[in-house]
Structure formats: C-alpha cells, structure tokens
Motif scaffolding. Structure first.
Motif, PDB file in Angstrom:
ATOM      1  N   GLU A 133       0.855  -1.186   0.000  1.00  0.00           N
ATOM      2  CA  GLU A 133       0.000   0.000   0.000  1.00  0.00           C
ATOM      3  C   GLU A 133       0.892   1.238   0.000  1.00  0.00           C
ATOM      4  OE1 GLU A 133      -2.769  -0.028   3.218  1.00  0.00           O
ATOM      5  OE2 GLU A 133      -3.431  -2.066   2.780  1.00  0.00           O
ATOM      6  N   LEU A 134       0.415   2.303  -0.631  1.00  0.00           N
ATOM      7  CA  LEU A 134       1.213   3.519  -0.775  1.00  0.00           C
ATOM      8  C   LEU A 134       1.632   4.089   0.582  1.00  0.00           C
ATOM      9  CD1 LEU A 134       2.477   5.705  -2.520  1.00  0.00           C
ATOM     10  CD2 LEU A 134       0.272   6.875  -2.512  1.00  0.00           C
ATOM     11  N   ALA A 135       0.714   4.163   1.525  1.00  0.00           N
ATOM     12  CA  ALA A 135       1.035   4.733   2.839  1.00  0.00           C
ATOM     13  C   ALA A 135       2.111   3.898   3.543  1.00  0.00           C
ATOM     14  CB  ALA A 135      -0.215   4.818   3.699  1.00  0.00           C
ATOM     15  N   ARG A 136       1.992   2.579   3.452  1.00  0.00           N
ATOM     16  CA  ARG A 136       2.996   1.710   4.081  1.00  0.00           C
ATOM     17  C   ARG A 136       4.354   1.874   3.409  1.00  0.00           C
ATOM     18  NH1 ARG A 136       4.950  -3.411   2.844  1.00  0.00           N
ATOM     19  NH2 ARG A 136       6.069  -4.338   4.570  1.00  0.00           N
ATOM     20  N   ALA A 137       4.366   1.947   2.083  1.00  0.00           N
ATOM     21  CA  ALA A 137       5.628   2.104   1.355  1.00  0.00           C
ATOM     22  C   ALA A 137       6.287   3.439   1.691  1.00  0.00           C
ATOM     23  CB  ALA A 137       5.381   1.990  -0.146  1.00  0.00           C
ATOM     24  N   ALA A 138       5.503   4.520   1.737  1.00  0.00           N
ATOM     25  CA  ALA A 138       6.055   5.837   2.053  1.00  0.00           C
ATOM     26  C   ALA A 138       6.569   5.874   3.495  1.00  0.00           C
ATOM     27  CB  ALA A 138       5.011   6.917   1.825  1.00  0.00           C
ATOM     28  N   GLY A 139       5.800   5.332   4.420  1.00  0.00           N
ATOM     29  CA  GLY A 139       6.227   5.298   5.817  1.00  0.00           C
ATOM     30  C   GLY A 139       7.478   4.465   6.011  1.00  0.00           C
ATOM     31  N   THR A 140       7.520   3.326   5.347  1.00  0.00           N
ATOM     32  CA  THR A 140       8.701   2.470   5.432  1.00  0.00           C
ATOM     33  C   THR A 140       9.914   3.170   4.833  1.00  0.00           C
ATOM     34  OG1 THR A 140       7.317   0.503   5.335  1.00  0.00           O
ATOM     35  CG2 THR A 140       9.653   0.205   4.836  1.00  0.00           C
ATOM     36  N   GLY A 141       9.718   3.878   3.730  1.00  0.00           N
ATOM     37  CA  GLY A 141      10.811   4.637   3.119  1.00  0.00           C
ATOM     38  C   GLY A 141      11.344   5.706   4.047  1.00  0.00           C
ATOM     39  N   LEU A 142      10.449   6.377   4.749  1.00  0.00           N
ATOM     40  CA  LEU A 142      10.869   7.400   5.704  1.00  0.00           C
ATOM     41  C   LEU A 142      11.672   6.792   6.855  1.00  0.00           C
ATOM     42  CD1 LEU A 142      10.664  10.404   6.478  1.00  0.00           C
ATOM     43  CD2 LEU A 142       8.598   9.808   7.743  1.00  0.00           C
ATOM     44  N   VAL A 143      11.183   5.678   7.386  1.00  0.00           N
ATOM     45  CA  VAL A 143      11.879   5.016   8.494  1.00  0.00           C
ATOM     46  C   VAL A 143      13.232   4.462   8.049  1.00  0.00           C
ATOM     47  CG1 VAL A 143      11.762   3.037  10.073  1.00  0.00           C
ATOM     48  CG2 VAL A 143       9.773   4.508   9.774  1.00  0.00           C
ATOM     49  N   VAL A 144      13.270   3.836   6.896  1.00  0.00           N
ATOM     50  CA  VAL A 144      14.532   3.296   6.380  1.00  0.00           C
ATOM     51  C   VAL A 144      15.522   4.431   6.109  1.00  0.00           C
ATOM     52  CG1 VAL A 144      15.579   2.177   4.366  1.00  0.00           C
ATOM     53  CG2 VAL A 144      13.596   1.150   5.462  1.00  0.00           C
TER      54      VAL A 144
END
Length: 107
Positions: free
Chosen positions: A74-85
């Motif tokens: 999901e877009l929100a999960r991918a964006a959040g994961t990208g921010l955390v990574v």
C-alpha cells in the motif's frame, strides 16, 4: 524478486538519480564541495564512471527496497517504510561514517 514491478524499480532508480543530481548540483554543489574539501572545478573521476556507478547504486537500492517491501505494498505503508529506512538506516550510517571521518554536520 517474484512479483516485483521492475518498471517501478527503474522509475525509483531514475528519480533517486535525478534528485541526487539536483541536490549535489545546482542546490548544494558549492557548499558540499567546500565541506568535502573538493575543488568544484576538478571532476572526481571520469564522468561515465561516476554517473554510471551512481545510477547502478540507485538501481540496486531501489531493487532491494522493492524486495524489502514485497509485491504491491500500500502507498502509505511504502512511504512510511521509506521514511523510516531513510532516517533509521541510511542517515544513521552516514552519521557514523561522517563522525569517524571528522566531517562537519553541514556536509
């Protein structure tokens, strides 16, 4: 790598490469060169090697991140994961390297 959208990986690699070009080019080139102790008028190597290597590294990073996320996140999960990574792994590894190299926070 089953189920990974290779076009998305390519688009992510190209966008990271372009963003890096803008970041280290017109936006912060002179400041970065000054902090790194590099003469901005002398290239750091053959442009094909530098830009080719940078693009390959962007491609590898995008492919590994796509593998890490799995197929169709999901877009929100991918964006959040990208921010955390980005903040947790990438920025902290830069910080460690810069601290041991004695580089300034500006860099």
């Amino acid at each position: 790598m089953d189920g990974i959208n290779l076009w998305a990986v390519l688009a992510a690699a190209v966008s990271a490469f372009v963003l890096g070009g803008v970041w280290y080019g017109p936006l912060f080139r002179l400041a970065w060169c000054r902090e790194a102790g590099i003469d901005p008028d002398k290239p750091g190597g053959h442009p094909a090697r530098v830009f080719g290597g940078a693009f390959v590294a962007s491609l590898v990073a995008a492919a590994v991140f796509a593998w890490f996320l799995g197929p169709a996140p999901e877009l929100a999960r991918a964006a959040g994961t990208g921010l955390v990574v980005g903040a947790g792994w990438v920025a902290s590894s830069f910080a460690i390297n810069y601290l041991f190299a004695g580089r300034s926070l500006k860099m």
